[in-house]
Design a protein around this motif. Structure first.
Motif, short mmCIF file in Angstrom:
data_model
loop_
_atom_site.label_atom_id
_atom_site.label_comp_id
_atom_site.label_asym_id
_atom_site.label_seq_id
_atom_site.Cartn_x
_atom_site.Cartn_y
_atom_site.Cartn_z
N TRP A 253 10.74 -4.83 -13.05
CA TRP A 253 9.97 -5.01 -11.82
C TRP A 253 9.78 -3.66 -11.11
CZ3 TRP A 253 7.78 -9.25 -9.25
CH2 TRP A 253 7.90 -10.47 -9.90
N ILE A 254 10.74 -2.77 -11.31
CA ILE A 254 10.63 -1.43 -10.73
C ILE A 254 10.00 -0.46 -11.72
CG2 ILE A 254 11.92 0.52 -9.78
CD1 ILE A 254 14.04 -1.48 -8.82
N THR A 255 10.55 -0.42 -12.95
CA THR A 255 10.12 0.60 -13.90
C THR A 255 8.69 0.40 -14.40
OG1 THR A 255 11.10 -0.66 -15.72
CG2 THR A 255 12.48 1.03 -14.67
N ALA A 256 8.21 -0.84 -14.44
CA ALA A 256 6.85 -1.08 -14.94
C ALA A 256 5.79 -0.98 -13.85
CB ALA A 256 6.77 -2.46 -15.61
N THR A 257 6.17 -1.18 -12.60
CA THR A 257 5.18 -1.15 -11.52
C THR A 257 5.13 0.21 -10.81
OG1 THR A 257 6.84 -2.05 -9.97
CG2 THR A 257 5.39 -3.62 -11.09
N MET A 258 6.26 0.92 -10.76
CA MET A 258 6.31 2.20 -10.07
C MET A 258 5.27 3.20 -10.57
SD MET A 258 7.71 4.00 -7.68
CE MET A 258 9.30 3.25 -7.28
N PRO A 259 5.06 3.33 -11.92
CA PRO A 259 4.05 4.31 -12.37
C PRO A 259 2.67 4.07 -11.80
CG PRO A 259 5.43 3.62 -14.21
CD PRO A 259 5.79 2.74 -13.05
N TYR A 260 2.28 2.82 -11.60
CA TYR A 260 0.94 2.54 -11.07
C TYR A 260 0.83 2.97 -9.60
CZ TYR A 260 0.18 -0.07 -15.34
OH TYR A 260 0.04 -0.41 -16.65
N VAL A 261 1.91 2.77 -8.87
CA VAL A 261 1.92 3.21 -7.47
C VAL A 261 1.81 4.74 -7.41
CG1 VAL A 261 3.27 3.27 -5.34
CG2 VAL A 261 3.28 1.21 -6.75
#
Length: 606
Positions: A253-261
Motif C-alpha cells: 500500500w506504501i511501496t506501490a503507491t508512493m512512486p506515483y505520488v
C-alpha cells in the motif's frame, strides 16, 4: 492449571468444525471454576489438506503485482529507449509486442497460478516432465536478488547522504575527487573522455570506491557503509515477507503507491524548469524512419519481455493466493496497462529534467541522456542538486527509488519462498525460519557486490543472471502449457474459474504467436551476445565463463529434471513418457490407454 479439549456437538448448520476448550482453574479454597472457549481449527479442503492462505483484499494482490512489474527499469530504461529509437514511433513496436506477447503471457501466468494454487514448481502437476522450468525461474529470481538488493542499498545510501545542508555531489573539492573532476560549466570538458562530473565521481569513487580495485579479481573487503545499507534492506524485506501475503499485502500500500505520488510531484516541478519543454519534445518527437531499423524492434521486444516481469515465477506465486473465482483476465489487462502507462509517464519526468540539464549547461540533449544506473545515480542527482531546496528534492527522489525497488525485490523473494515451500511441504510450518534463511543467504552473496570491486560483480550478474535464461524459461513454459497440457484444457480451467472461456485471439497467441516470438527472442539473444564490460574495463575470459555457468545453471534444470522424471517412473519408456506428460489428476486414465497427448486431435485443437 489443567486444560481439556473436547469436540463440540455437531449441528446441522455448522459450516466449519469447532472445538470447545475447557480450562479448569483451581482456587486456593478448593473451589474449581471452568472457563470455556470456542477454538476454530485451520480450515481444510475436501481432501483434508489445509486451505491455502489468500490475500486479505483484492487490492492487495493488484498493488503487489503492479509494484513488482513497475520497477526501476520503468524509470531508467523505457524513456531512454523511446528517445533513442524514434521517440513516439517507438510506441508502435512496443505496443505491438505488448498485445501479441506481453499481455497473453502475463494472463497465462496469472491463470495457471490461480487455478493450481501452487508456486512456480508446483503448478507443473499439469505436466510433470516440465517441472524443471519451475526450478529454472526460481533460481533466476534468486540470482536476481543477489544484485537487485544492492541497487536498493545504493538508493538508501544516497537517501542518507541527502540529509545535509549541501549535497555531497555538487562540487569537486571533496577528498574523493580527482584532478579530472570538472563541472558542466566548461563545455569542452563534456566531450573530454578524461573528465568526470562531481556526481559521477561521487557515485564511482565515494559510493562504490571502484578506484580501490583493479578489476573483478581484486574485490577487497565489503564497504561497511554499503553493507549497513544492504542489511537495512534485507531486514525490511524479511519483515515484509515473513508472515506471507497477509503482511506483504499491507506493505505494498506504501511501496506501490508512493512512486506515483513522487513522480507526479517531480513532474510538476520539472515542467517549470527552463528547457524542460524542449526535453519533453525530444522524448516525444516522432521519427517513423527508425522503424525500418530491426534493432528498434528487437529493443522493443526485449523491453516487453523484461518490463512485465513474466518468467520470474512471481506472477504465478502471487496469483496462487487468489480466490479460485477471481477474474484473472481483468487483472491481466489492468496491470499490464498500468505498467506501460507508468513507463510512458515516467518519460515526461525524466526528460523534463534532462531538458533542463541540457539548457543549463548549454549542451546537446544526447550528452546528458543515458539509461541505467547512470541516469538515476549520476544525471538525475546532478540535476536535483541545482534546484533551490535541493536536499528536499533529493530525499523525495531517493524515497521513490527505494519504494520502486523494495516491492520488486519482495516479489522476487516471494517467488523463491512460495515456489520452494509449495514443493517441499514440510517447510509450510517453518515459513518464518525459511524466509530468514533465504534473505540471509541472499545478503551473504550480495556482500560481493558491496566490495571495492563490487560493481564488476554486479555487472556480471546483471549481464548473465536473467538475460537469455529468462527468455528460455518463458519459452518452455509457454510450450508446456499451450502444447503439452493443451490450450483447450487450459481454456477449460479458465472458464471454470471466471465463467468465461478465453477468446480465439488469446488461444492463438498462447499456442502459436507467443512461442514463436519467444523462440525468435532466444535466437536473437544468442546471436547478438556481447561480453559484459564496465566503462573501458573488459572482463577476463574466466569471468565470462563464470557468467555463462550461472546462466546455464538455471536453464539446464529443464532437461535435467525431465531426464530424472523419466528415469524414476516405473514401466516401459512409452508408459513412463505417458505419466510424465499427463496431468497428475489424469494418471488413473493411463491404465485404460487414455492419453490425450498421444492423439492427433490434442495437438491440432486451438
Amino acid at each position: 492449571m489443567s486444560s481439556v479439549v473436547a469436540p463440540e456437538k455437531p449441528t446441522p448448520n455448522a459450516m466449519v468444525p469447532k472445538e470447545v476448550e475447557l480450562i479448569l482453574v483451581k482456587e486456593q479454597n478448593g473451589v474449581q471454576f471452568t472457563s470455556t472457549t470456542l477454538v476454530t481449527p485451520p480450515q481444510t479442503n475436501a481432501s483434508g489438506e489445509e486451505e491455502r492462505e489468500t490475500w486479505g483484499k483484492k487490492i492487495d494482490f493488484l498493488l503487489s503485482v503492479i509494484g513488482f512489474a513497475v520497477d526501476l527499469a520503468n524509470v531508467w530504461r523505457f524513456p531512454y529507449l523511446c528517445y533513442k529509437n524514434g521517440g513516439g514511433a517507438f510506441l508502435v513496436p512496443y505496443l505491438f509486442f505488448m498485445v501479441i506477447a506481453g499481455m497473453p503471457l502475463f494472463y497465462m501466468e496469472l491463470a495457471v497460478g490461480q487455478y493450481n494454487r501452487e508456486g512456480a514448481a508446483g503448478v507443473w502437476k499439469i505436466c510433470p516432465i516440465f517441472k524443471g522450468v519451475g526450478f529454472t525461474v526460481i533460481l533466476i529470481s534468486l540470482y536476481v536478488g543477489f544484485y537487485y538488493n544492492v541497487i536498493i542499498s545504493w538508493a538508501l545510501f544516497y537517501l542518507f547522504s541527502s540529509f545535509s545542508g549541501e549535497l555531497p555531489w555538487v562540487h569537486c573539492n571533496n577528498t574523493w575527487n580527482t584532478p579530472n573532476c570538472s563541472d558542466w560549466a566548461d563545455n569542452s570538458s563534456v566531450s573530454d573522455i578524461y573528465k568526470a562530473t562531481p556526481a559521477q565521481e561521487y557515485f564511482e569513487r565515494a559510493v562504490l570506491h571502484i578506484q580501490d580495485s583493479n578489476g573483478i579479481d581484486d574485490l577487497g573487503r565489503p564497504r561497511w557503509q554499503l553493507t549497513s545499507c544492504l542489511a537495512v534492506v534485507i531486514v525490511l524485506l524479511y519483515f515484509s515477507l515473513w508472515k506471507g501475503v497477509k503482511t506483504s499485502g499491507k506493505v505494498v500500500w506504501i511501496t506501490a503507491t508512493m512512486p506515483y505520488v513522487v513522480l507526479t510531484v517531480l513532474l510538476l516541478r520539472g515542467v517549470t524548469l527552463p528547457g524542460a519543454i524542449d526535453g519533453i519534445k525530444a522524448y516525444l518527437s516522432v521519427d517513423f524512419l527508425r522503424l525500418c531499423d530491426a534493432k528498434v524492434w528487437i529493443e522493443a521486444a526485449t523491453q516487453i519481455c523484461f518490463s512485465l516481469g513474466v518468467g520470474f515465477g512471481v506472477l504465478i506465486a502471487f496469483s496462487s493466493y487468489n480466490k479460485f473465482s477471481n477474474n484473472c483476465y481483468r487483472d491481466a489487462i489492468i496491470t499490464t496497462s498500468i505498467n506501460s502507462l507508468t513507463s510512458f509517464f515516467s518519460g515526461f519526468v525524466v526528460f523534463s529534467f534532462l531538458g533542463y540539464m541540457s539548457y543549463k549547461h548549454n549542451v546537446a540533449l544526447d550528452k546528458v541522456a543515458r539509461d541505467g544506473a547512470g541516469l538515476v545515480f549520476v544525471i538525475y542527482p546532478e540535476a536535483i542538486a541545482t534546484l533551490p531546496g535541493s536536499s528536499v528534492w533529493a530525499v523525495i527522489f531517493f524515497i521513490m527509488l527505494l519504494t520502486l525497488g523494495i516491492d520488486s525485490a519482495m516479489g522476487g523473494m516471494e517467488s523463491v519462498i512460495t515456489g520452494l515451500i509449495d514443493e517441499f511441504k514440510f517447510l509450510h510450518k517453518h515459513r518464518e525460519l525459511f524466509t530468514l534463511f533465504i534473505v540471509v543467504a541472499t545478503f551473504l552473496i550480495s556482500l560481493f557486490c558491496v566490495t571495492n570491486g563490487g560493481m564488476y560483480v554486479f555487472t556480471l550478474l546483471d549481464h548473465f543472471a536473467a538475460g537469455t535464461s529468462i527468455l528460455f524459461g518463458v519459452l518452455i513454459e509457454a510450450i508446456g502449457i499451450a502444447w503439452f497440457y493443451g490450450v483447450d484444457r487450459f481454456s477449460d480451467d479458465i472458464e471454470e474459474m471466471i465463467g468465461q472461456r478465453p477468446g480465439r485471439y488469446w488461444r492463438l497467441c498462447w499456442k502459436f504467436v507467443s512461442p514463436c516470438f519467444l523462440l525468435f527472442m532466444v535466437v536473437v539473444s544468442f546471436a547478438t551476445f556481447n561480453p559484459p564490460n564496465y566503462g573501458s574495463y573488459m572482463f577476463p575470459p574466466w569471468a565470462n565463463m563464470v557468467g555463462w555457468c550461472l546462466a546455464m545453471s538455471s536453464m539446464t534444470m529443464v532437461p535435467l529434471y525431465a531426464v530424472y522424471k523419466l528415469c524414476t517412473l516405473p514401466g516401459k519408456l512409452c508408459n513412463r513418457l505417458a505419466y510424465a506428460i499427463t496431468p497428475e489428476t489424469e494418471h488413473h486414465l493411463i491404465e485404460n490407454g487414455e492419453v490425450r497427448q498421444f492423439t492427433l486431435q490434442h495437438w491440432l485443437v486451438v
